[in-house]
Enzyme design. Structure first.
Site, PDB file in Angstrom:
ATOM      1  CG  HIS A  21      -1.773  -1.138   1.398  1.00 23.05           C
ATOM      2  ND1 HIS A  21      -2.078  -1.686   2.617  1.00 23.05           N
ATOM      3  CD2 HIS A  21      -2.429  -1.898   0.482  1.00 23.05           C
ATOM      4  CE1 HIS A  21      -2.888  -2.719   2.459  1.00 23.05           C
ATOM      5  NE2 HIS A  21      -3.107  -2.873   1.169  1.00 23.05           N
TER       6      HIS A  21
ATOM      7  CE  LYS B  72       1.681   3.387   5.533  1.00 28.68           C
ATOM      8  NZ  LYS B  72       1.188   2.187   4.835  1.00 28.68           N
TER       9      LYS B  72
ATOM     10  CE1 TYR C 296      -0.689   1.862   9.204  1.00 30.30           C
ATOM     11  CE2 TYR C 296      -0.792  -0.203  10.402  1.00 30.30           C
ATOM     12  CZ  TYR C 296      -1.330   0.679   9.486  1.00 30.30           C
ATOM     13  OH  TYR C 296      -2.517   0.388   8.862  1.00 30.30           O
TER      14      TYR C 296
ATOM     15  CG  ASP D 287      -4.162  -5.899   0.042  1.00 27.21           C
ATOM     16  OD1 ASP D 287      -4.381  -4.713  -0.265  1.00 27.21           O
ATOM     17  OD2 ASP D 287      -3.803  -6.243   1.182  1.00 27.21           O
TER      18      ASP D 287
END
Length: 190
Positions: free
Chosen positions: A61, A71, A131, A169
């Site tokens: 992603h 991130k 995250y 996905d």
């Protein structure tokens, strides 16, 4: 904290300084001043957490500019194989990846700057993954590269036949079919 550079400019592995005694352990999982000095000046604005079972694969992603995200990721329970793929136009490492095992025992964190697609595979029975992001989630800016793209050369350490993937996905394009013009320039900001 110790910073471990990777073979791609930008992403780094962070090993905390852990203090152990008979009661257990303590470590600073994040210190803005030290992070800004040693890694990058980033203002994290959102924390996320997911819980997944063995074989779950999430990714790869990213968010399109102007909503791109850096991130800082870690696994607080279990183990994951975490991966970042360079998708920066003009980068000498375009299409290459970094894979790092993040576990509740090694306490490692992985910093992934903007311009990378990110994903992970769960290697333990259960994994709790956390995250920090430096931009809020914007569904309209959501993007991805196929986590099943064989040309990326990623050994996910999970049998892909038994992998658990979301429908979203499984529909991301392969890197070679990634739509032009590219959306991330190298170096970023150019």
């Amino acid at each position: 904290m110790e910073i471990i550079k990777t073979n791609i400019a930008g992403p780094v592995i962070i090993e905390p300084r852990i203090f152990k005694d008979s009661r257990g352990y303590f470590f600073e999982s994040y210190n803005k001043k030290e992070f800004d000095e040693k890694v990058a000046k980033v203002d994290f604005v959102q924390d996320n957490e997911s819980c997944s079972t063995y074989g779950v694969m999430r990714g790869l992603h990213f968010q399109r500019p102007p909503f791109a995200q850096a991130k800082l990721v870690r696994c607080v329970k279990g183990a994951v194989l975490d991966v970042a793929v360079d998708i920066r136009k003009g980068s000498p490492t375009y299409g290459q990846h970094i894979a790092v095992e993040l576990t509740e025992d090694n306490h490692r964190q992985f910093f992934i700057p903007r311009g990378f697609a990110h994903g992970f595979a769960v290697l333990s029975d259960i994994a709790v993954f956390q995250y920090k992001c430096d931009n809020y989630y914007h569904p309209d800016a959501d993007g991805g590269i196929s986590i099943l793209d064989e040309t990326l050369g990623i050994d996910w350490q999970v049998d892909k036949v038994k992998a658990l993937l979301s429908e979203k996905d499984t529909n991301h394009p392969l890197l070679k079919d990634f739509e032009s013009p590219f959306i991330f320039d190298y170096p970023l900001g150019s």
